[in-house]
Scaffold this motif. Structure first.
Motif, PDB file in Angstrom:
ATOM      1  N   ARG A 214       0.832  -1.200   0.000  1.00  0.00           N
ATOM      2  CA  ARG A 214       0.000   0.000   0.000  1.00  0.00           C
ATOM      3  C   ARG A 214       0.870   1.255   0.000  1.00  0.00           C
ATOM      4  O   ARG A 214       0.557   2.237  -0.669  1.00  0.00           O
ATOM      5  CB  ARG A 214      -0.944  -0.015   1.204  1.00  0.00           C
ATOM      6  N   THR A 215       1.973   1.220   0.745  1.00  0.00           N
ATOM      7  CA  THR A 215       2.889   2.366   0.774  1.00  0.00           C
ATOM      8  C   THR A 215       3.522   2.556  -0.594  1.00  0.00           C
ATOM      9  O   THR A 215       3.595   3.676  -1.103  1.00  0.00           O
ATOM     10  CB  THR A 215       3.985   2.156   1.845  1.00  0.00           C
ATOM     11  N   ASN A 216       3.989   1.461  -1.190  1.00  0.00           N
ATOM     12  CA  ASN A 216       4.568   1.533  -2.537  1.00  0.00           C
ATOM     13  C   ASN A 216       3.554   2.089  -3.524  1.00  0.00           C
ATOM     14  O   ASN A 216       3.875   2.947  -4.348  1.00  0.00           O
ATOM     15  CB  ASN A 216       5.035   0.153  -3.000  1.00  0.00           C
ATOM     16  N   ARG A 217       2.304   1.609  -3.463  1.00  0.00           N
ATOM     17  CA  ARG A 217       1.251   2.073  -4.373  1.00  0.00           C
ATOM     18  C   ARG A 217       0.993   3.568  -4.156  1.00  0.00           C
ATOM     19  O   ARG A 217       0.841   4.323  -5.099  1.00  0.00           O
ATOM     20  CB  ARG A 217      -0.035   1.266  -4.138  1.00  0.00           C
ATOM     21  N   PHE A 218       0.985   4.009  -2.892  1.00  0.00           N
ATOM     22  CA  PHE A 218       0.764   5.425  -2.577  1.00  0.00           C
ATOM     23  C   PHE A 218       1.854   6.281  -3.217  1.00  0.00           C
ATOM     24  O   PHE A 218       1.564   7.250  -3.915  1.00  0.00           O
ATOM     25  CB  PHE A 218       0.743   5.628  -1.060  1.00  0.00           C
ATOM     26  N   TYR A 219       3.122   5.930  -2.988  1.00  0.00           N
ATOM     27  CA  TYR A 219       4.219   6.716  -3.558  1.00  0.00           C
ATOM     28  C   TYR A 219       4.214   6.658  -5.081  1.00  0.00           C
ATOM     29  O   TYR A 219       4.498   7.645  -5.749  1.00  0.00           O
ATOM     30  CB  TYR A 219       5.575   6.262  -3.010  1.00  0.00           C
ATOM     31  N   LEU A 220       3.862   5.513  -5.611  1.00  0.00           N
ATOM     32  CA  LEU A 220       3.805   5.361  -7.063  1.00  0.00           C
ATOM     33  C   LEU A 220       2.735   6.280  -7.646  1.00  0.00           C
ATOM     34  O   LEU A 220       2.992   7.002  -8.618  1.00  0.00           O
ATOM     35  CB  LEU A 220       3.512   3.893  -7.401  1.00  0.00           C
ATOM     36  N   GLU A 221       1.556   6.293  -7.046  1.00  0.00           N
ATOM     37  CA  GLU A 221       0.476   7.145  -7.547  1.00  0.00           C
ATOM     38  C   GLU A 221       0.794   8.625  -7.346  1.00  0.00           C
ATOM     39  O   GLU A 221       0.468   9.453  -8.187  1.00  0.00           O
ATOM     40  CB  GLU A 221      -0.860   6.791  -6.880  1.00  0.00           C
ATOM     41  N   MET A 222       1.428   8.964  -6.234  1.00  0.00           N
ATOM     42  CA  MET A 222       1.785  10.362  -5.975  1.00  0.00           C
ATOM     43  C   MET A 222       2.817  10.860  -6.988  1.00  0.00           C
ATOM     44  O   MET A 222       2.885  12.043  -7.284  1.00  0.00           O
ATOM     45  CB  MET A 222       2.332  10.532  -4.554  1.00  0.00           C
ATOM     46  N   SER A 223       3.627   9.964  -7.511  1.00  0.00           N
ATOM     47  CA  SER A 223       4.700  10.365  -8.418  1.00  0.00           C
ATOM     48  C   SER A 223       4.294  10.286  -9.887  1.00  0.00           C
ATOM     49  O   SER A 223       5.081  10.606 -10.762  1.00  0.00           O
ATOM     50  CB  SER A 223       5.924   9.488  -8.178  1.00  0.00           C
ATOM     51  N   ARG A 224       3.075   9.900 -10.159  1.00  0.00           N
ATOM     52  CA  ARG A 224       2.626   9.698 -11.537  1.00  0.00           C
ATOM     53  C   ARG A 224       2.867  10.918 -12.419  1.00  0.00           C
ATOM     54  O   ARG A 224       3.267  10.796 -13.566  1.00  0.00           O
ATOM     55  CB  ARG A 224       1.150   9.341 -11.566  1.00  0.00           C
ATOM     56  N   LYS A 225       2.640  12.122 -11.907  1.00  0.00           N
ATOM     57  CA  LYS A 225       2.794  13.336 -12.707  1.00  0.00           C
ATOM     58  C   LYS A 225       4.252  13.752 -12.876  1.00  0.00           C
ATOM     59  O   LYS A 225       4.567  14.550 -13.739  1.00  0.00           O
ATOM     60  CB  LYS A 225       1.996  14.479 -12.077  1.00  0.00           C
ATOM     61  N   VAL A 226       5.119  13.212 -12.041  1.00  0.00           N
ATOM     62  CA  VAL A 226       6.534  13.583 -12.092  1.00  0.00           C
ATOM     63  C   VAL A 226       7.315  12.665 -13.022  1.00  0.00           C
ATOM     64  O   VAL A 226       8.299  13.071 -13.621  1.00  0.00           O
ATOM     65  CB  VAL A 226       7.142  13.515 -10.665  1.00  0.00           C
ATOM     66  N   LEU A 227       6.853  11.440 -13.170  1.00  0.00           N
ATOM     67  CA  LEU A 227       7.593  10.435 -13.932  1.00  0.00           C
ATOM     68  C   LEU A 227       7.084  10.338 -15.371  1.00  0.00           C
ATOM     69  O   LEU A 227       5.912  10.574 -15.643  1.00  0.00           O
ATOM     70  CB  LEU A 227       7.435   9.064 -13.268  1.00  0.00           C
ATOM     71  N   SER A 228       7.990   9.948 -16.254  1.00  0.00           N
ATOM     72  CA  SER A 228       7.572   9.650 -17.625  1.00  0.00           C
ATOM     73  C   SER A 228       6.813   8.320 -17.591  1.00  0.00           C
ATOM     74  O   SER A 228       6.874   7.578 -16.607  1.00  0.00           O
ATOM     75  CB  SER A 228       8.798   9.529 -18.536  1.00  0.00           C
ATOM     76  N   ASP A 229       6.123   8.010 -18.670  1.00  0.00           N
ATOM     77  CA  ASP A 229       5.365   6.762 -18.725  1.00  0.00           C
ATOM     78  C   ASP A 229       6.289   5.558 -18.539  1.00  0.00           C
ATOM     79  O   ASP A 229       5.951   4.606 -17.847  1.00  0.00           O
ATOM     80  CB  ASP A 229       4.617   6.637 -20.058  1.00  0.00           C
ATOM     81  N   LYS A 230       7.454   5.621 -19.155  1.00  0.00           N
ATOM     82  CA  LYS A 230       8.402   4.501 -19.058  1.00  0.00           C
ATOM     83  C   LYS A 230       8.911   4.351 -17.632  1.00  0.00           C
ATOM     84  O   LYS A 230       8.969   3.247 -17.098  1.00  0.00           O
ATOM     85  CB  LYS A 230       9.578   4.739 -20.019  1.00  0.00           C
ATOM     86  N   GLU A 231       9.264   5.467 -16.989  1.00  0.00           N
ATOM     87  CA  GLU A 231       9.744   5.411 -15.606  1.00  0.00           C
ATOM     88  C   GLU A 231       8.658   4.858 -14.687  1.00  0.00           C
ATOM     89  O   GLU A 231       8.918   4.012 -13.837  1.00  0.00           O
ATOM     90  CB  GLU A 231      10.160   6.806 -15.128  1.00  0.00           C
ATOM     91  N   TYR A 232       7.446   5.333 -14.883  1.00  0.00           N
ATOM     92  CA  TYR A 232       6.328   4.871 -14.065  1.00  0.00           C
ATOM     93  C   TYR A 232       6.117   3.373 -14.256  1.00  0.00           C
ATOM     94  O   TYR A 232       5.947   2.626 -13.299  1.00  0.00           O
ATOM     95  CB  TYR A 232       5.057   5.641 -14.429  1.00  0.00           C
ATOM     96  N   ASP A 233       6.151   2.928 -15.506  1.00  0.00           N
ATOM     97  CA  ASP A 233       5.941   1.525 -15.825  1.00  0.00           C
ATOM     98  C   ASP A 233       7.018   0.647 -15.185  1.00  0.00           C
ATOM     99  O   ASP A 233       6.713  -0.391 -14.601  1.00  0.00           O
ATOM    100  CB  ASP A 233       5.916   1.341 -17.349  1.00  0.00           C
ATOM    101  N   VAL A 234       8.281   1.080 -15.287  1.00  0.00           N
ATOM    102  CA  VAL A 234       9.385   0.308 -14.692  1.00  0.00           C
ATOM    103  C   VAL A 234       9.218   0.235 -13.174  1.00  0.00           C
ATOM    104  O   VAL A 234       9.339  -0.834 -12.578  1.00  0.00           O
ATOM    105  CB  VAL A 234      10.762   0.926 -15.058  1.00  0.00           C
ATOM    106  N   LEU A 235       8.927   1.366 -12.563  1.00  0.00           N
ATOM    107  CA  LEU A 235       8.771   1.393 -11.116  1.00  0.00           C
ATOM    108  C   LEU A 235       7.596   0.506 -10.683  1.00  0.00           C
ATOM    109  O   LEU A 235       7.700  -0.231  -9.701  1.00  0.00           O
ATOM    110  CB  LEU A 235       8.547   2.834 -10.647  1.00  0.00           C
ATOM    111  N   GLU A 236       6.520   0.540 -11.438  1.00  0.00           N
ATOM    112  CA  GLU A 236       5.370  -0.294 -11.103  1.00  0.00           C
ATOM    113  C   GLU A 236       5.720  -1.782 -11.215  1.00  0.00           C
ATOM    114  O   GLU A 236       5.360  -2.581 -10.355  1.00  0.00           O
ATOM    115  CB  GLU A 236       4.193   0.029 -12.022  1.00  0.00           C
ATOM    116  N   LYS A 237       6.440  -2.143 -12.261  1.00  0.00           N
ATOM    117  CA  LYS A 237       6.815  -3.551 -12.434  1.00  0.00           C
ATOM    118  C   LYS A 237       7.733  -4.024 -11.308  1.00  0.00           C
ATOM    119  O   LYS A 237       7.579  -5.122 -10.800  1.00  0.00           O
ATOM    120  CB  LYS A 237       7.476  -3.770 -13.787  1.00  0.00           C
ATOM    121  N   LEU A 238       8.674  -3.187 -10.914  1.00  0.00           N
ATOM    122  CA  LEU A 238       9.619  -3.590  -9.876  1.00  0.00           C
ATOM    123  C   LEU A 238       8.992  -3.579  -8.480  1.00  0.00           C
ATOM    124  O   LEU A 238       9.233  -4.485  -7.684  1.00  0.00           O
ATOM    125  CB  LEU A 238      10.865  -2.698  -9.902  1.00  0.00           C
TER     126      LEU A 238
END
Length: 185
Positions: free
Chosen positions: A7-31
């Motif tokens: 849940r913490t990872n998901r929170f930080y991931l969603e909070m960073s969505r506007k800061v990251l490129s699609d590729k960065e977001y995708d990589v971070l989500e996969k990892l």
């Protein structure tokens, strides 16, 4: 414990969505969320694992900087509130109620001591409700239309609202809690 980490990872991931490129977001989500290895991610993208690791490090740095920025903003908001109190040391009842309402609305559900069942927690996660304010924004009569929201969930939601003493945030709460839930077939 793993659920809290996810849940913490998901929170930080969603909070960073506007800061990251699609590729960065995708990589971070996969990892972080899918928990695939660097090698698997590299194979999916057709790059080296070193490149994926470097991308992960850069992305993680951005997310960390953003989290620190949010923390700093929160600190400045508290200082602003303190300055407002110094200027007006004796706030009126309306100001006190407004501050309490703002504080209650910002409280995150995961910070509550209330023991949510998996069923209600699943409904809230599906609706992407993270704060009491987001919960209060949904008309209570609409909950019966959400998949998985049954009589036990209604009883639990009523118990949560009463436990947190936030009934004043929910329009028509006293009437709604007495009404039977109409299950869709």
């Amino acid at each position: 414990m793993q659920n809290v980490i996810d849940r913490t990872n998901r929170f930080y991931l969603e909070m960073s969505r506007k800061v990251l490129s699609d590729k960065e977001y995708d990589v971070l989500e996969k990892l972080l969320m899918e928990k695939i290895s660097l090698r698997e991610a590299a194979a999916q993208y057709g790059v080296t694992s070193q490149y994926v690791e470097e991308l992960y490090q850069r992305t993680f740095s951005k997310v960390k900087e953003m989290a620190e920025l949010f923390s700093e903003i929160e600190c400045y908001q508290k200082k602003l509130q303190e300055l407002k109190r110094q200027v007006n040391p004796n706030p009126g009842p309306a100001q006190i109620r407004k501050e309490k309402m703002d504080k209650d609305r910002q409280k995150l559900l995961l910070n509550s001591a209330f023991p949510f069942s998996r069923s209600l927690q699943g409904v809230l996660e599906t609706l992407e409700i993270k704060s009491i304010g987001e919960l209060a924004d949904i008309p209570l009569k609409d909950f019966q239309h959400f998949r998985g929201f049954k009589i036990k969930c209604k009883e639990e939601l009523i118990a949560f609202i009463e436990f947190e003493n936030i009934a004043y945030l929910f329009k028509g709460f006293s009437k709604w809690k007495k009404e039977p839930i109409e299950q869709l077939k």
